[in-house]
Scaffold this motif. Structure first.
Motif, PDB file in Angstrom:
ATOM      1  N   ASN A 156       0.976  -1.380   0.082  1.00 42.69           N
ATOM      2  CA  ASN A 156      -0.084   0.003  -0.018  1.00 42.69           C
ATOM      3  C   ASN A 156       0.863   1.208   0.003  1.00 42.69           C
ATOM      4  O   ASN A 156       0.279   2.568   0.029  1.00 42.69           O
ATOM      5  CB  ASN A 156      -0.846   0.079   1.249  1.00 42.69           C
ATOM      6  CG  ASN A 156      -1.877  -0.916   1.373  1.00 42.69           C
ATOM      7  OD1 ASN A 156      -2.278  -1.429   0.407  1.00 42.69           O
ATOM      8  ND2 ASN A 156      -2.387  -1.451   2.321  1.00 42.69           N
ATOM      9  N   SER A 157       2.169   1.007   0.260  1.00 43.94           N
ATOM     10  CA  SER A 157       2.985   2.201   0.173  1.00 43.94           C
ATOM     11  C   SER A 157       3.639   2.688  -0.982  1.00 43.94           C
ATOM     12  O   SER A 157       4.096   1.743  -1.607  1.00 43.94           O
ATOM     13  CB  SER A 157       4.092   1.981   1.392  1.00 43.94           C
ATOM     14  OG  SER A 157       4.903   2.827   1.190  1.00 43.94           O
ATOM     15  N   PRO A 158       3.448   4.180  -1.469  1.00 42.68           N
ATOM     16  CA  PRO A 158       3.842   4.670  -2.544  1.00 42.68           C
ATOM     17  C   PRO A 158       5.551   4.378  -2.468  1.00 42.68           C
ATOM     18  O   PRO A 158       6.186   4.491  -3.545  1.00 42.68           O
ATOM     19  CB  PRO A 158       3.343   6.228  -2.693  1.00 42.68           C
ATOM     20  CG  PRO A 158       2.733   6.357  -1.484  1.00 42.68           C
ATOM     21  CD  PRO A 158       2.739   5.065  -0.529  1.00 42.68           C
ATOM     22  N   TRP A 161       6.256   1.428  -4.292  1.00 47.04           N
ATOM     23  CA  TRP A 161       5.943   1.502  -5.814  1.00 47.04           C
ATOM     24  C   TRP A 161       7.241   2.305  -6.351  1.00 47.04           C
ATOM     25  O   TRP A 161       7.582   1.827  -7.602  1.00 47.04           O
ATOM     26  CB  TRP A 161       4.765   2.431  -5.802  1.00 47.04           C
ATOM     27  CG  TRP A 161       3.385   2.009  -5.294  1.00 47.04           C
ATOM     28  CD1 TRP A 161       3.509   0.634  -4.696  1.00 47.04           C
ATOM     29  CD2 TRP A 161       2.523   2.664  -5.133  1.00 47.04           C
ATOM     30  NE1 TRP A 161       2.143   0.726  -4.198  1.00 47.04           N
ATOM     31  CE2 TRP A 161       1.580   1.959  -4.128  1.00 47.04           C
ATOM     32  CE3 TRP A 161       2.079   3.795  -5.199  1.00 47.04           C
ATOM     33  CZ2 TRP A 161       0.293   2.421  -4.009  1.00 47.04           C
ATOM     34  CZ3 TRP A 161       0.795   4.325  -5.070  1.00 47.04           C
ATOM     35  CH2 TRP A 161      -0.156   3.626  -3.962  1.00 47.04           C
ATOM     36  N   MET A 242       3.294  10.665  -6.019  1.00 46.97           N
ATOM     37  CA  MET A 242       2.478  10.086  -4.978  1.00 46.97           C
ATOM     38  C   MET A 242       3.112   9.739  -3.437  1.00 46.97           C
ATOM     39  O   MET A 242       2.217   9.473  -2.597  1.00 46.97           O
ATOM     40  CB  MET A 242       2.003   8.491  -5.472  1.00 46.97           C
ATOM     41  CG  MET A 242       0.947   8.898  -6.648  1.00 46.97           C
ATOM     42  SD  MET A 242       0.737   7.389  -7.465  1.00 46.97           S
ATOM     43  CE  MET A 242      -0.324   8.056  -9.235  1.00 46.97           C
ATOM     44  N   ALA A 245       1.613  12.813  -2.294  1.00 41.91           N
ATOM     45  CA  ALA A 245      -0.057  13.089  -2.580  1.00 41.91           C
ATOM     46  C   ALA A 245      -0.653  12.307  -2.090  1.00 41.91           C
ATOM     47  O   ALA A 245      -2.153  12.482  -1.903  1.00 41.91           O
ATOM     48  CB  ALA A 245      -0.463  13.172  -4.125  1.00 41.91           C
ATOM     49  N   THR A 246      -0.552  10.949  -1.690  1.00 42.02           N
ATOM     50  CA  THR A 246      -1.122  10.080  -1.163  1.00 42.02           C
ATOM     51  C   THR A 246      -1.526  10.454   0.427  1.00 42.02           C
ATOM     52  O   THR A 246      -2.548   9.667   0.979  1.00 42.02           O
ATOM     53  CB  THR A 246      -0.793   8.507  -1.203  1.00 42.02           C
ATOM     54  OG1 THR A 246       0.422   8.584  -0.802  1.00 42.02           O
ATOM     55  CG2 THR A 246      -1.032   8.255  -2.461  1.00 42.02           C
TER      56      THR A 246
END
Lengths: 462, 477
Positions: A156-158, A161, A242, A245-246
């Protein structure tokens, strides 16, 4: 047949033949390094060593040696990371996106721009690694099956990513760059006199023979890689954006971040390409290949992307007001008028106002002015990340914890060290690699070379 | 020279007239038919009325028109704004309503307003969609000059003609928004009387803060500036292009480069602000910084689909023999690439709002997810999956049949995207696809054909002296 309109300016100046291009581009690799190269290399190397020292000190002692505090727990580390990743974007944009758009002026600059991409992504990658503290556990960011029970990456962590995006990007960029280099390495191999040098370039050129089939495969793979690299280049800075921004932090959480970060990355990357190539063309006497036309084009890209970034700044500012959310409004008011006002206005003037000078043809074709603006933009884009990161954090919801950030010598040392490391790599590259994609450049000599264009104009186009 | 045959003209006029009639009939039937169609809703309201526990309604009253998801956020919304949900309609202020009877009246008024909005919304969705078909190509036409594009020179006359398609939708949009000021409809929440007057039953604290920007006067000034600026650019680019046929092509090309550069700057700002004004302000509470660019991407890609259809129509009539499969391949690439770009922006906006899950923003998607599931997912499929599956490969982009099919569905998909942007904030769950929507589409389709084909018929389809025209003719890939 290929036809080029007479209104287009020539891309290769002077009365050049194919062999002139070969000689000019092979020359820096085949001749001894000029004194200026050694001076630049020594300075960069010392900076690099200073950075290595600071990194070792950080690893040995812990990231407490940085200027971070409880409120501002992310500052120069992530600023530098985003700055370097952003710079990397121009290389891929030039080689992939401009290839898809059939921009021929790309051919003089793509090789060095891609080299810059790879070297700056390496600098960027250093920061998350050091930030882990225990760098020897860095492989834990990969989802590797293990026997530590519940130890597993957080999908779930950018930030995770980012790991995938940047490692994929680095891989594809390197492959893309290398594929383009193969015919050029073969060119150096064929000319090499020293047997050791010949052998090295022989290995590097993968037995390139210049057969029609080789060229056909070469072109096909270039196009496929360009198609792959284009969404990748967008994805990398999208995911970097992100990281912020998340979250639900005012000033970070805003939907425009992904495309706006990508535009900013291209903007800063082009500024760095401009800085590097203005030096390269001068030292290696490549003014005929990287000429005013190229510089003007890059300045226009800088102007356009700078303006896109400007529109995004103003959009953010406006929507912060329009939203009616007081925290959002305060975050932006504080940016512009709070204790970090100087950083905000440095960002605004470097990134939005300074590129507007490029509307003037006189200024965008002036080399000294271009060089100054390219440095200004690089500084501005560093400030942009600093503004986004530090000013959004330094005044949180609890005024008693409001704080300011001051970097320690280690923060500064590591940043300076990455600049040194970057230039060490780039200078080594400039001495051993053909800095212009000569095989590609030769394909446009007869349509875009000055002598051929003149001939066409005088004797009819066909 | 292309001739706009009287048969085609009659067909286009017929489409316009039939569309107008359908819309008018739909308008006349709107109240009654929706009473039947929305029987479920009226019975729901009755049930509500019959409910003994009226006291609960002050808090829970919004449940039946807001989506279920609001339950999670109702508290937070109340704390922040003293107001529930973002899809509230004109004339309602829940927090102020303690009297359950009043609550019910307001609720009934809400439903009535939503039903009454539908004809206007149907017209508005079509107007915005057809505006995009012209505006996207106006921008692309400008880009051809700014970027010194060569391959597309043979297509410029089509783009010029398509750019004029912005005029009628702009007029319709202006009329609809002015009717909103006169309270003829209640599509725009912020246009409601007394919305910013403290103590007024319609008072809305959040919107009151925005009236510095969303005021009838300032809105009208902006809308007129867009209209004048965009039409000016379309006219100038066309004028210089026609002049080049009889004069110096290079000089006119340079002149158009100046016009195009000025327009690009103007459009860089107005593409976003117009999207805020015309579309985002419908859901007045909601905001998203990406909204302007997202709207632009949708308009841009649908304009490519239209350009492809028009070009292939002209080729089918035996014109434009200088446009071959290489040019069509490039147009297909643009449609494909900007479909992916649109998806990228859609995803960026959606994912960040979904991930952060804060009440100020997330209500926008909750309503769409809850009430508009079918159009929401259909438009995503048509706008993303379909282009990827149909026109990703090189051979597919060179087959007219495949490209026409993809272009048609891209147009349908982006109509639906605008539908999903506009309808939830104006008609709530009283939506559908009937005479009104069909009529509005036919009406604008007919006008689009008339405008585009008649301007195509006014000048040769090929520039004579454009400096890039030879490059375009010999273009291959």
């Amino acid at each position: 047949m290929h036809y080029e309109s007479p209104v287009r300016n020539p891309l290769i100046l002077g009365d050049k033949s194919y062999s002139d291009i070969t000689n000019d581009i092979a020359k820096p690799v085949e001749s001894k390094a000029p004194r200026s190269w050694w001076i630049a290399f020594s300075i960069a190397f010392v900076m690099f060593l200073w950075g290595v020292g600071c990194i070792l000190y950080t690893i040995g002692t812990g990231i407490g040696v940085w200027g971070l505090n409880k409120t501002i727990d992310w500052a120069w580390d992530i600023t530098n990371f985003v700055w370097w990743v952003g710079i990397g974007h121009a290389g891929t944009l030039i080689s992939a996106v401009l290839l898809l758009f059939r921009q021929k002026w790309r051919m003089a600059i793509n090789r060095s721009a891609e080299a810059m991409t790879i070297f700056s992504v390496i600098q960027a990658g250093l920061f998350p690694l050091i930030h882990m503290g225990r760098i020897w556990m860095a492989y834990w960011v990969m989802p590797i099956p293990n026997q530590y029970g519940t130890l597993w990456v957080n999908f779930n962590s950018p930030l995770l990513w980012d790991v995938f995006a940047i490692s994929t990007y680095l891989t594809v960029s390197t492959v893309f760059w290398y594929v383009g280099l193969i015919p050029d390495f073969a060119m150096i191999r064929d000319r090499a006199i020293n047997p050791i040098q010949k052998h090295i370039y022989k290995l590097l050129s993968f037995g390139w023979g210049g057969k029609a089939k080789h060229w056909q495969r070469f072109e096909e793979v270039s196009l496929v890689l360009a198609g792959l690299a284009t969404p990748l280049v967008l994805s990398v800075h999208t995911i970097v954006s992100m990281d912020f921004a998340t979250s639900v932090i005012p000033g970070w959480h805003t939907t425009i971040f992904p495309p706006y970060f990508v535009a900013g990355a291209i903007f800063s990357g082009f500024a760095m390409v401009q800085t590097l190539l203005l030096i390269v063309r001068k030292i290696f006497k490549m003014e005929d290949y990287i000429n005013i036309e190229h510089i003007e084009m890059m300045n226009i890209v800088i102007m356009v992307t700078g303006s896109i970034v400007g529109v995004a700044y103003i959009t953010e500012l406006f929507i912060a007001w329009y939203s009616g959310v007081e925290y959002e409004q305060y975050a932006f008011l504080n940016r512009a008028t709070g204790p970090y006002w100087w950083a905000y206005w440095a960002m605004m003037s470097c990134n939005v106002f300074s590129p507007q000078f490029m509307w003037s043809k006189k200024l965008r074709t002036n080399l000294v002015f271009t060089f100054i603006i390219s440095i200004v933009v690089n500084i501005g884009m560093w400030f942009e990340r600093f503004v986004i990161i530090v000013t959004s954090l330094h005044r949180d919801y609890l005024p008693s914890s409001w704080s300011m950030f001051s970097p320690t010598f280690v923060d500064i040392g590591i940043f300076v060290g990455t600049i040194g490391f970057f230039f060490v790599l780039f200078l080594l590259y400039a001495r051993t690699f053909p800095v212009i994609a000569q095989a590609e450049l030769k394909t446009i000599l007869k349509s875009s070379g000055e002598n051929f264009k003149k001939h066409h104009d005088e004797h009819g186009a066909h | 020279m292309f001739e706009f045959s009287s048969k085609t003209k009659q067909l286009a006029i017929a489409l316009t007239v039939v569309g107008a009639i359908l819309w008018i009939v739909g308008f006349a039937l709107n109240g009654s038919s929706s009473n039947e169609a929305d029987h479920g809703h009226s019975s729901h309201a009755t049930e509500h009325h019959a409910d003994a526990s009226h006291d609960d309604h002050a808090d829970a009253g919004h449940d039946d028109h807001a989506d279920a998801g609001h339950d999670d956020h109702a508290d937070a919304s109340h704390d922040d704004h003293g107001h529930a949900g973002n899809d509230d309609y004109p004339g309602e202020a829940h927090a102020a309503m303690i009297e359950s009877a009043l609550e019910h009246d307001a609720h009934a008024a809400h439903e009535a307003h939503q039903i009454a909005n539908r004809p206007w919304s149907a017209l508005y969705v079509a107007a915005i969609f057809f505006l995009g078909l012209g505006l996207g190509q106006l921008f692309f036409l400008g880009i051809q000059y700014v970027a010194q594009a060569g391959w597309s020179a043979g297509l410029l006359r089509v783009m010029e003609a398509q750019a004029f398609a912005i005029v009628i939708p702009l007029i319709v949009i202006l009329i609809i928004s002015f009717l909103g000021f006169g309270h003829v409809h209640h599509m725009f929440h912020w246009m409601v009387e007394g919305i910013d007057v403290q103590g007024h039953p319609n008072y809305d604290a959040i919107i009151a803060e925005k009236t510095g920007f969303l005021s009838p006067l300032f809105f009208s000034i902006r809308a007129i500036v867009y209209t004048v600026g965009w039409i000016w650019a379309a006219k100038m680019l066309r004028k210089n292009s026609l002049l080049s046929d009889s004069g110096d092509g290079v000089a006119m090309w340079k002149k158009n480069r100046g016009v195009a550069a000025a327009f690009t700057v103007f459009y860089a700002v107005t593409s976003s602000t117009s999207a805020w004004d015309f579309i985002m302000s419908i859901d007045t509470h909601w905001f998203s910084t990406l909204f302007g660019w997202y709207t632009f991407a949708g308009m841009f890609v649908s304009s490519f689909a239209a350009l492809i259809l028009i070009t292939l129509y002209l080729k089918g009539k035996g014109h434009m023999e200088w446009i071959n499969e290489n040019h069509m391949h490039d147009l297909g690439k643009f449609m494909f690439a900007f479909s992916v770009f649109w998806t990228y922006l859609w995803f960026s906006q959606f994912m960040l709002i979904w991930y952060a899950d804060i009440p100020e923003e997330v209500t926008y998607y909750m309503q769409r997810f809850d009430q508009y599931k079918v159009p929401f997912f259909t438009m995503l499929t048509l706008n993303f999956l379909l282009p990827v599956l149909a026109v990703l490969s090189r051979p597919a982009k060179r087959v007219p049949g495949t490209v026409v099919m993809a272009a048609f569905f891209v147009l349908v998909g982006h109509y639906m995207d605008h539908y999903v942007m506009i309808m939830p904030g104006t008609v709530g769950d009283h939506y559908g696809f009937g005479l009104l929507e069909l009529g509005a589409i036919l009406f604008f389709t007919g006008l689009f054909i008339i405008v585009v084909l008649s301007s195509l018929a006014k000048a040769p389809l090929l520039h004579k002296n454009h400096p890039m025209i030879t490059e375009s003719k010999y273009f291959q890939q």
